[in-house]
Design an enzyme around this catalytic site. Structure first.
Site, PDB file in Angstrom:
ATOM      1  N   LYS A   1       6.103  23.903   3.996  1.00 54.56           N
ATOM      2  CA  LYS A   1       5.159  23.999   2.883  1.00 54.56           C
ATOM      3  C   LYS A   1       4.878  25.449   2.503  1.00 54.56           C
ATOM      4  CE  LYS A   1       2.669  19.624   3.323  1.00 54.56           C
ATOM      5  NZ  LYS A   1       1.342  18.995   3.494  1.00 54.56           N
TER       6      LYS A   1
ATOM      7  N   LYS B   1      13.849   8.401  -1.648  1.00 49.93           N
ATOM      8  CA  LYS B   1      12.648   7.585  -1.719  1.00 49.93           C
ATOM      9  C   LYS B   1      11.955   7.770  -3.064  1.00 49.93           C
ATOM     10  CE  LYS B   1       9.803   7.574   1.734  1.00 49.93           C
ATOM     11  NZ  LYS B   1       8.926   8.056   2.841  1.00 49.93           N
TER      12      LYS B   1
ATOM     13  N   LYS C   1       6.643  10.434  -7.185  1.00 49.13           N
ATOM     14  CA  LYS C   1       6.187  10.886  -8.498  1.00 49.13           C
ATOM     15  C   LYS C   1       6.706  12.272  -8.840  1.00 49.13           C
ATOM     16  CE  LYS C   1       3.982   7.786 -10.782  1.00 49.13           C
ATOM     17  NZ  LYS C   1       4.461   7.369 -12.099  1.00 49.13           N
TER      18      LYS C   1
END
Length: 336
Positions: free
Chosen positions: A111, A202, A205
């Site tokens: 991240k 997968k 959004k």
């Protein structure tokens, strides 16, 4: 009764993969365990959020959790930031976990690398939140504050759960038996839902094409359109074969989950992709209809939703306050 804890970040629209892959199972599990479910809004702000959007999204997430079948009378349903014991225990655990342990967390490395490259929404290219680094201590507090026995985690969170176990065991060794040592549980997955345009990934959004993801509140016409344009292959045989026919297999997995059949059984009687796509869309629209209706009911009565959220926080805090008091006493803090 076994106590279970799960949480969902109130960021992004809940899509079909979230529902069939996890949330629908939460609604089942609440009847077999002492279940605690929350919108983890404190985790959401490890990357910059628009304040107005976060408030709206958190309300929407709570309404969605109720709409998909979580019953506030059966489970404990709450917003993470409404229970201040999470953050207080997080500090105690930050003073227990080592710098080296936090540095080894692969999710922080991933991240922070994305944040530094400017990929995280709303972040400058050189901004990496310290919360990304200490996040595992807060996640440990989320779990330990409720004496959770079992925590369903995916592969991306398994390392954090192991750290939680290590921190709890270290704390117990230093200060006496204080925390329940939680077990990782492989989540019971209703269906592995893949992207309709890229069936090897997968559903998400954040995918490149909006046609690949189906939001649970999408207009029925849009749902039909997305399934009609779903990627299949150049053959014509309808069979469940994820390796050779990922697109068709994804449709069968979705249809099976919506109708209560296995993906292989869902293939019976189909000889054309068009009919499979159409029937899958119709099944999903029918499956989502009561969820959409319940969400509209909650949206029309914000006072009731606020009441449910407040009551959930009270239930959660009644448990969390006992655990925090036990931990503070063990560490030697002066009673109030």
């Amino acid at each position: 009764m076994t106590r279970v804890l799960s949480g969902i970040q109130p960021t992004g629209e809940v899509h079909l993969g979230n529902y069939l892959g996890a949330l629908r199972q939460w609604a089942i599990d609440q009847h077999d365990a002492d279940a605690f479910y929350c919108a983890v809004d404190l985790h959401a702000v490890t990357v910059q959020q628009d304040p107005a959007h976060l408030r709206v999204s958190t309300l929407g997430t709570m309404a969605t959790l109720i709409s998909v079948g979580l019953d506030p009378a059966v489970c404990t349903l709450f917003v993470q930031s409404h229970v201040p014991q999470h953050t207080e225990l997080s500090w105690l655990l930050e003073c227990t976990v080592s710098l080296g342990e936090l540095r080894r967390m692969t999710q922080f490395k991933d991240k922070s690398a994305r944040a530094e490259s400017g990929e995280q929404a709303g972040q400058g290219g050189d901004h990496v939140s310290a919360g990304l680094f200490t996040y595992p201590a807060l996640m440990a507090a989320d779990i330990l504050i409720y004496d959770a026995d079992r925590v369903p985690v995916g592969d991306d969170q398994r390392q954090h759960l192991e750290l939680t176990r290590d921190v709890a065991q270290r704390f117990n060794s230093r200060y006496g038996d204080t925390f329940v040592i939680p077990d990782a549980a492989i989540p019971t997955v209703g269906a592995r839902v893949m992207d309709l345009q890229n069936p090897t990934a997968k559903m998400s959004k954040s995918a490149e094409s909006p046609l690949g993801s189906v939001g649970i509140y999408d207009d029925p016409a849009d749902i039909s359109r997305k399934f009609a344009r779903a990627v299949t292959d150049s053959e014509s045989e309808v069979r469940y074969d994820p390796d050779q026919k990922p697109g068709v297999s994804n449709l069968l997995s979705i249809l099976g989950a919506a109708t209560g059949h296995s993906p292989a059984d869902a293939a019976e009687g189909y000889h054309q992709y068009g009919a499979l796509k159409s029937d899958t869309a119709d099944a999903i629209i029918a499956l989502l209809e009561p969820i959409v209706a319940k969400k509209a009911e909650l949206d029309a009565d914000p006072a009731e939703l606020a009441r449910i959220i407040a009551a959930g926080a009270d239930k959660a805090e009644a448990v969390a306050s006992v655990t925090l008091a036990r931990a503070k006493e063990a560490m030697g803090f002066l009673p109030k």
